[in-house]
Scaffold this active site. Sequence first.
Site, PDB file in Angstrom:
ATOM      1  N   SER A  11     -10.464  -3.381  -6.537  1.00  0.00           N
ATOM      2  CA  SER A  11      -9.192  -3.445  -5.819  1.00  0.00           C
ATOM      3  C   SER A  11      -9.179  -4.463  -4.685  1.00  0.00           C
ATOM      4  O   SER A  11      -8.106  -4.829  -4.199  1.00  0.00           O
ATOM      5  CB  SER A  11      -8.827  -2.059  -5.257  1.00  0.00           C
ATOM      6  OG  SER A  11      -9.729  -1.684  -4.227  1.00  0.00           O
ATOM      7  N   LYS A  31      -9.750  -0.769   1.927  1.00  0.00           N
ATOM      8  CA  LYS A  31      -8.624  -1.653   1.652  1.00  0.00           C
ATOM      9  C   LYS A  31      -8.270  -2.382   2.953  1.00  0.00           C
ATOM     10  O   LYS A  31      -8.900  -2.168   3.991  1.00  0.00           O
ATOM     11  CB  LYS A  31      -7.436  -0.874   1.103  1.00  0.00           C
ATOM     12  CG  LYS A  31      -7.722  -0.225  -0.268  1.00  0.00           C
ATOM     13  CD  LYS A  31      -6.502   0.352  -0.918  1.00  0.00           C
ATOM     14  CE  LYS A  31      -6.865   1.119  -2.191  1.00  0.00           C
ATOM     15  NZ  LYS A  31      -7.373   0.238  -3.262  1.00  0.00           N
TER      16      LYS A  31
END
Length: 289
Positions: free
Chosen positions: A56, A120
């Site tokens: 990701s 993230k």
Amino acid sequence: MTETSQTSSAPEEKRSLKDKILLEAREWLVTLAVFIPAFYIFSFLVYEQRVIPSESMVPNLQVGDRVAVNKFAYGYSRYSLPWGAWRLIPSGDGRVFGSKPERGDVAVFMHPHTDRVMIKRIIGLPGDRVQMLDEQLYLDGEPIDREFVRRITYLPKERRRTVAREYRETIGDTSWLTHDWQQGPDEFSRLDSTPEFVVPEGHYLFMGDNRDNSEDGRSLTGHCPENAQGVVDRTGCDLPRGISPEEASVGFVPAENLIGRADTVLFSTYSCGDAEAEPCMKKRLWRGL
């Protein structure tokens, strides 16, 4: 003439094998008794290592990267405790010695709906209005600076070979690389255009740098349903019907859930050859993020 005499001590008796084993065991126990608490305190207060499990955050982080996480960057909450010890502490709000993250930080946090640790990039700070429109990121109604860099072909895990368009996004003095797949998978194409997210006080909105391979704060599955104006700005309510906590995206992340800031890639087991990347994506050995 004075006569002197020398005295000699009796030869030391040889230790038995049992005595040697016991002595060695005692020395190991003393070493562990000092090392384990010291390592635990260091992991709690200073740095800990995390391994990147997913794609990701490509191209900035690859599967197998070992990342040093700065634990004192944002202060401490119960989620700062390593090895799952946070489960022993009652839930509560706030942080000790807390300091505010900056937009663009790569942060490690606890998923608000499950016991998964995530990594993230912080895009939305409290009060920010964040939206994606046709793959373009908007902040407070204005598109951020976005510059095309190059095209990269590689083989994502469990997917067919793909072409990624690499961009450099810039907000203020901070910039980073992102990937948008030339033909993104259907399950993530819905994240190319989203409602407007108004980040609540005490919360943050995260996105993955690999925009077509990241279930993150853009997904409505982690938020309350949007209101009639298409704005997502509520927290603390039930997930949308039919969405279990295990299936939910991160939604808005409370400040308490922050674990630390990812500062450095220590080393990596990523192989450019295994990924069939052309050109080879940047190596990560003791490299800052």
